[in-house]
Enzyme design. Structure first.
Site, mmCIF file in Angstrom:
data_model
loop_
_atom_site.group_PDB
_atom_site.id
_atom_site.type_symbol
_atom_site.label_atom_id
_atom_site.label_comp_id
_atom_site.label_asym_id
_atom_site.label_seq_id
_atom_site.Cartn_x
_atom_site.Cartn_y
_atom_site.Cartn_z
ATOM 1 N N GLY A 218 -2.248 5.296 12.222
ATOM 2 C CA GLY A 218 -2.681 6.377 13.102
ATOM 3 C C GLY A 218 -3.644 5.866 14.165
ATOM 4 O O GLY A 218 -4.487 5.011 13.891
ATOM 5 N N ARG B 214 4.699 3.170 12.624
ATOM 6 C CA ARG B 214 4.810 2.840 11.201
ATOM 7 C C ARG B 214 5.934 1.807 11.042
ATOM 8 O O ARG B 214 6.879 1.779 11.817
ATOM 9 C CB ARG B 214 5.139 4.089 10.380
ATOM 10 C CG ARG B 214 4.225 5.273 10.650
ATOM 11 C CD ARG B 214 2.838 5.083 10.088
ATOM 12 N NE ARG B 214 1.980 6.240 10.348
ATOM 13 C CZ ARG B 214 0.723 6.336 9.968
ATOM 14 N NH1 ARG B 214 0.153 5.336 9.306
ATOM 15 N NH2 ARG B 214 0.007 7.411 10.242
ATOM 16 N N ASP C 177 -6.216 1.622 6.043
ATOM 17 C CA ASP C 177 -5.955 0.906 4.796
ATOM 18 C C ASP C 177 -4.535 0.345 4.724
ATOM 19 O O ASP C 177 -4.323 -0.775 4.254
ATOM 20 C CB ASP C 177 -6.263 1.787 3.584
ATOM 21 C CG ASP C 177 -5.520 3.110 3.614
ATOM 22 O OD1 ASP C 177 -4.876 3.420 4.634
ATOM 23 O OD2 ASP C 177 -5.577 3.846 2.606
ATOM 24 N N THR D 96 -9.691 4.070 11.943
ATOM 25 C CA THR D 96 -9.125 5.284 11.333
ATOM 26 C C THR D 96 -10.173 6.388 11.377
ATOM 27 O O THR D 96 -11.334 6.150 11.043
ATOM 28 C CB THR D 96 -8.683 5.037 9.877
ATOM 29 O OG1 THR D 96 -8.405 6.292 9.244
ATOM 30 C CG2 THR D 96 -9.752 4.315 9.073
ATOM 31 N N ASP E 48 -10.481 8.817 9.429
ATOM 32 C CA ASP E 48 -10.782 9.364 8.098
ATOM 33 C C ASP E 48 -12.053 8.805 7.467
ATOM 34 O O ASP E 48 -12.582 9.402 6.533
ATOM 35 C CB ASP E 48 -9.612 9.117 7.145
ATOM 36 C CG ASP E 48 -8.401 9.974 7.469
ATOM 37 O OD1 ASP E 48 -8.587 11.035 8.100
ATOM 38 O OD2 ASP E 48 -7.281 9.592 7.101
ATOM 39 N N ASP F 255 -12.288 6.291 5.483
ATOM 40 C CA ASP F 255 -11.948 6.156 4.068
ATOM 41 C C ASP F 255 -11.882 4.710 3.579
ATOM 42 O O ASP F 255 -11.322 4.438 2.511
ATOM 43 C CB ASP F 255 -10.617 6.853 3.771
ATOM 44 C CG ASP F 255 -9.458 6.300 4.599
ATOM 45 O OD1 ASP F 255 -9.709 5.501 5.534
ATOM 46 O OD2 ASP F 255 -8.309 6.674 4.329
ATOM 47 N N ARG G 6 -6.758 13.674 3.860
ATOM 48 C CA ARG G 6 -5.865 13.919 2.716
ATOM 49 C C ARG G 6 -6.516 13.518 1.397
ATOM 50 O O ARG G 6 -6.410 14.215 0.395
ATOM 51 C CB ARG G 6 -4.559 13.147 2.917
ATOM 52 C CG ARG G 6 -3.434 13.571 1.997
ATOM 53 C CD ARG G 6 -2.122 13.015 2.470
ATOM 54 N NE ARG G 6 -1.777 13.511 3.792
ATOM 55 C CZ ARG G 6 -0.908 12.907 4.627
ATOM 56 N NH1 ARG G 6 -0.343 11.780 4.265
ATOM 57 N NH2 ARG G 6 -0.638 13.431 5.787
#
Length: 319
Positions: free
Chosen positions: A11, A72, A103, A125, A127, A129, A171
């Site tokens: 992303g 992707r 990741d 990213t 996120d 994360d 998510r």
């Protein structure tokens, strides 16, 4: 190293262009050629290589997204795909690779490193994360985008005495919801790491109403449920007027914040410095306000820890 490559994968995130710009300009300063690889690992397999010079990266630091574009790539998850990627890199004379992504992108860089091709990861990213770094590229900008939406929705919720359920990305990691919820003074924050029942949410909103609040903001990470479902359930239990809003990909775009421009630039330079010393198989991050690097295998094995103390603090100040 005399020639390095750079790609963005997964992303997109604000700050990626700042990192690309820094890699190119510092790489040239260090006496290297820099090749851009378009569309991530898919472009690597397809041979989408472009030479980058000083002017190639002019006027991009303020732009969101990624000038190299992203995609992707299922094939790169296989050993055969990874070997093809190494062959493409060597065919173009590239001796080291910088991967900007999350990741999943890091797993690709890890695979290249394990096969003997020097790779450096930069965390891109929204996120936030990745456990080894305090912040990832794009997180700060995305938080500010959510905060802007909260501010606007609060105005209309107060006017109509309603509750708004704002669904944000996340998510598996609730950092976006947590940090933006704190900044926006949300009455309730719902994250996958610390789920709340509908009854608990209703109790908090009704308690706020008893204290004189006639409107409310609930920030919901997508991994903890769907805004429409929560809005319907809360309205049925409480009789409150509830509306839902899903921000979606709005959170990924936009001009990067100062922090993300700084992180992208600093991390890009640091990554090139590692390769210039012949060092690969590392990821770049920030910890205690210092840019640093860590072994890529160790970093990929770390599990993100949710800040429960910060979450509890948010619940106290929202009362």
């Amino acid at each position: 190293m005399k020639k390095i490559g750079v790609l963005t994968s997964g992303g997109d995130a604000p700050g990626m262009n700042a990192a690309i710009r820094a890699v190119v300009r510092y790489g040239i300063y260090a006496g290297m050629e820099v090749m851009g690889i378009e569309r991530g690992y898919q472009g690597l397999l397809d041979g989408d290589f472009i030479p980058l010079d000083m002017r190639s990266v002019s006027n991009i630091i303020q732009r969101g997204g990624t000038m190299l574009r992203t995609a992707r790539c299922v094939d790169f998850k296989t050993a055969e795909g990874q070997q093809r990627g190494i062959e493409q890199l060597k065919a173009h004379g590239i001796e080291g690779l910088i991967v900007i992504g999350g990741d999943g992108s890091f797993m690709g860089a890890k695979a290249l490193s394990e096969k003997g091709f020097p790779s450096i990861g930069i965390p891109g990213t929204i996120d936030n994360d990745l456990a080894y770094t305090d912040y990832t590229l794009g997180f700060d900008t995305a938080c500010n985008t959510i905060l802007d939406a909260i501010n606007k929705l609060r105005d209309t919720m107060q006017s109509h005495e309603r509750v708004s359920i704002i669904e944000v990305m996340g998510r598996h990691c609730g950092d976006l919801a947590l940090y933006a919820g704190i900044g926006g003074g949300a009455e309730v924050i719902i994250v996958p790491e610390h789920p709340l029942t509908v009854d608990e949410i209703c109790d908090r909103l009704q308690t706020s109403k008893k204290r004189g609040k006639n409107s409310g903001i609930v920030v919901l990470a997508e991994g903890a449920g769907h805004a429409d479902d929560y809005a319907k359930a809360i309205a049925e239990k409480t009789g409150l007027s509830v509306r839902s809003a899903v921000l979606g990909h709005l959170q990924r775009g936009g001009s990067p914040s100062m922090k993300d421009r700084y992180l992208g630039t600093s991390m890009g330079v640091y990554a090139v410095q590692l390769l210039s010393k012949g060092i690969g198989n590392r990821v770049v991050g920030i910890h205690d306000n210092k840019i640093y690097d860590m072994d890529i295998v160790e970093a990929c094995s770390m599990k993100h820890k949710f800040d429960l103390e910060l979450y509890n603090m948010a619940g106290v100040v929202a009362r």
